[in-house]
Motif scaffolding. Sequence first.
Motif, PDB file in Angstrom:
ATOM      1  N   LYS A  66      40.746 -31.131  40.540  1.00 13.01           N
ATOM      2  CA  LYS A  66      40.660 -30.297  41.599  1.00 13.01           C
ATOM      3  C   LYS A  66      41.764 -29.371  41.559  1.00 13.01           C
ATOM      4  CE  LYS A  66      41.089 -30.447  46.818  1.00 13.01           C
ATOM      5  NZ  LYS A  66      41.290 -31.452  48.126  1.00 13.01           N
ATOM      6  N   VAL A  69      40.978 -26.522  38.925  1.00 14.21           N
ATOM      7  CA  VAL A  69      40.056 -25.693  39.545  1.00 14.21           C
ATOM      8  C   VAL A  69      40.443 -24.505  40.450  1.00 14.21           C
ATOM      9  CG1 VAL A  69      37.847 -25.541  40.990  1.00 14.21           C
ATOM     10  CG2 VAL A  69      37.809 -27.054  39.065  1.00 14.21           C
ATOM     11  N   GLU A  70      41.430 -25.169  41.440  1.00 12.85           N
ATOM     12  CA  GLU A  70      42.225 -24.121  42.178  1.00 12.85           C
ATOM     13  C   GLU A  70      42.862 -23.297  41.885  1.00 12.85           C
ATOM     14  OE1 GLU A  70      44.079 -26.977  44.961  1.00 12.85           O
ATOM     15  OE2 GLU A  70      42.368 -27.509  46.137  1.00 12.85           O
ATOM     16  N   LEU A  73      40.910 -20.382  40.292  1.00 12.05           N
ATOM     17  CA  LEU A  73      40.289 -19.627  41.370  1.00 12.05           C
ATOM     18  C   LEU A  73      41.429 -18.606  41.868  1.00 12.05           C
ATOM     19  CD1 LEU A  73      38.244 -22.283  43.292  1.00 12.05           C
ATOM     20  CD2 LEU A  73      37.246 -20.194  42.247  1.00 12.05           C
ATOM     21  N   ARG A  78      37.043 -16.422  40.910  1.00 14.35           N
ATOM     22  CA  ARG A  78      35.794 -17.151  40.555  1.00 14.35           C
ATOM     23  C   ARG A  78      35.569 -18.000  39.392  1.00 14.35           C
ATOM     24  NH1 ARG A  78      31.830 -13.299  41.134  1.00 14.35           N
ATOM     25  NH2 ARG A  78      30.562 -14.516  39.680  1.00 14.35           N
ATOM     26  N   THR A 119      33.136 -30.512  41.514  1.00 14.27           N
ATOM     27  CA  THR A 119      34.212 -29.777  41.925  1.00 14.27           C
ATOM     28  C   THR A 119      33.934 -28.321  42.185  1.00 14.27           C
ATOM     29  OG1 THR A 119      35.629 -31.446  41.376  1.00 14.27           O
ATOM     30  CG2 THR A 119      36.523 -29.159  41.857  1.00 14.27           C
ATOM     31  N   VAL A 120      33.034 -27.731  40.877  1.00  8.53           N
ATOM     32  CA  VAL A 120      32.862 -26.379  40.797  1.00  8.53           C
ATOM     33  C   VAL A 120      31.570 -25.757  41.496  1.00  8.53           C
ATOM     34  CG1 VAL A 120      32.427 -24.671  38.985  1.00  8.53           C
ATOM     35  CG2 VAL A 120      34.179 -26.468  38.642  1.00  8.53           C
ATOM     36  N   PRO A 122      29.996 -26.063  44.556  1.00  8.93           N
ATOM     37  CA  PRO A 122      30.041 -25.241  45.477  1.00  8.93           C
ATOM     38  C   PRO A 122      30.765 -23.676  45.326  1.00  8.93           C
ATOM     39  CG  PRO A 122      30.658 -27.524  45.820  1.00  8.93           C
ATOM     40  CD  PRO A 122      30.846 -27.211  44.132  1.00  8.93           C
ATOM     41  N   HIS A 123      31.552 -23.515  44.432  1.00  6.06           N
ATOM     42  CA  HIS A 123      31.936 -22.333  44.457  1.00  6.06           C
ATOM     43  C   HIS A 123      30.994 -21.443  43.607  1.00  6.06           C
ATOM     44  CE1 HIS A 123      35.749 -23.600  45.597  1.00  6.06           C
ATOM     45  NE2 HIS A 123      35.754 -24.631  44.741  1.00  6.06           N
ATOM     46  N   ARG A 125      27.669 -21.789  43.831  1.00  2.00           N
ATOM     47  CA  ARG A 125      26.775 -21.552  44.939  1.00  2.00           C
ATOM     48  C   ARG A 125      27.118 -20.274  45.602  1.00  2.00           C
ATOM     49  NH1 ARG A 125      22.444 -25.071  46.147  1.00  2.00           N
ATOM     50  NH2 ARG A 125      22.653 -27.275  44.945  1.00  2.00           N
ATOM     51  N   THR A 126      28.523 -20.352  46.126  1.00  2.00           N
ATOM     52  CA  THR A 126      28.725 -19.300  47.073  1.00  2.00           C
ATOM     53  C   THR A 126      28.971 -17.833  46.297  1.00  2.00           C
ATOM     54  OG1 THR A 126      30.382 -20.990  48.239  1.00  2.00           O
ATOM     55  CG2 THR A 126      30.940 -18.376  48.043  1.00  2.00           C
ATOM     56  N   GLN A 127      29.319 -17.875  44.891  1.00  2.00           N
ATOM     57  CA  GLN A 127      29.465 -16.503  44.413  1.00  2.00           C
ATOM     58  C   GLN A 127      27.872 -16.347  43.800  1.00  2.00           C
ATOM     59  OE1 GLN A 127      32.157 -18.109  41.452  1.00  2.00           O
ATOM     60  NE2 GLN A 127      30.811 -18.166  39.765  1.00  2.00           N
TER      61      GLN A 127
END
Length: 243
Positions: A66, A69-70, A73, A78, A119-120, A122-123, A125-127
């Motif tokens: 986590k 990944v943070e 980002l 992204r 973990t990745v 959701p990000h 999906r958003t992008q």
Amino acid sequence: MDINGSVAIVTGASSGIGAATARALAAEGAKVVLLARRQDRIVKLAAELENAIAIKCDVTNKDQVKSAVEQALQAHGRIDIVVNNAGQALQASIEEINPDDFRDIFELNVVAPLVMMQTVIPHMRTQGGGSFVNISSGIWFHPLSESGAYSATKAAISILTGVAQVDLADTNIAVSLMYPFITETELVDSIKAGRESAERIEAPIAAERQPPELVASKILELIKTGEKQGDLVPKKYGGTYEG
């Protein structure tokens, strides 16, 4: 996917297929995030590449994943690509497999890629999309003596990847599976148990070892095309590779 300008996480990036893939991605213009436990190695590799950062990470530790990944980002905003490459082998007969050793490599070879994806995703999906490449192994194409534990983990990641392809079919997130053949890496050197057995099994086909750069080129092909799987296993061993 266009690799140029993308942000790519590579696990197990300190050597072998991971390091070769990181170099190949950087050569095509990706911003590479190198993850591995051996920080000195990935720091050195990051310094060699055009645009790369090194993050010490034990991918079996959910909190460290986590955090990594943070950090990716925060650095780039992204994540477009994840290559789940980190893994470890184990050689032992069915009667001699140490259950604790088996649990350890299952955690690394199967659960860790799952956690990274969870973990990745959701990000991505958003992008609006992304690409995962999970690394299996041609070793489970045919049962080999004393390879039950390792082959089982690679069969598991293969099935997990196939289900992810179905689950994410309505998104723009590609999930690909790579089957390398015997490759010139440190896999045997870092084996959990059974090094002598692994060396004995590999000996008859040692001359057929492939360079990690060949695997990296196939991984990049999967990223670019979004194909569900690729392999470098020679046809005579059940694969599609004709090289």
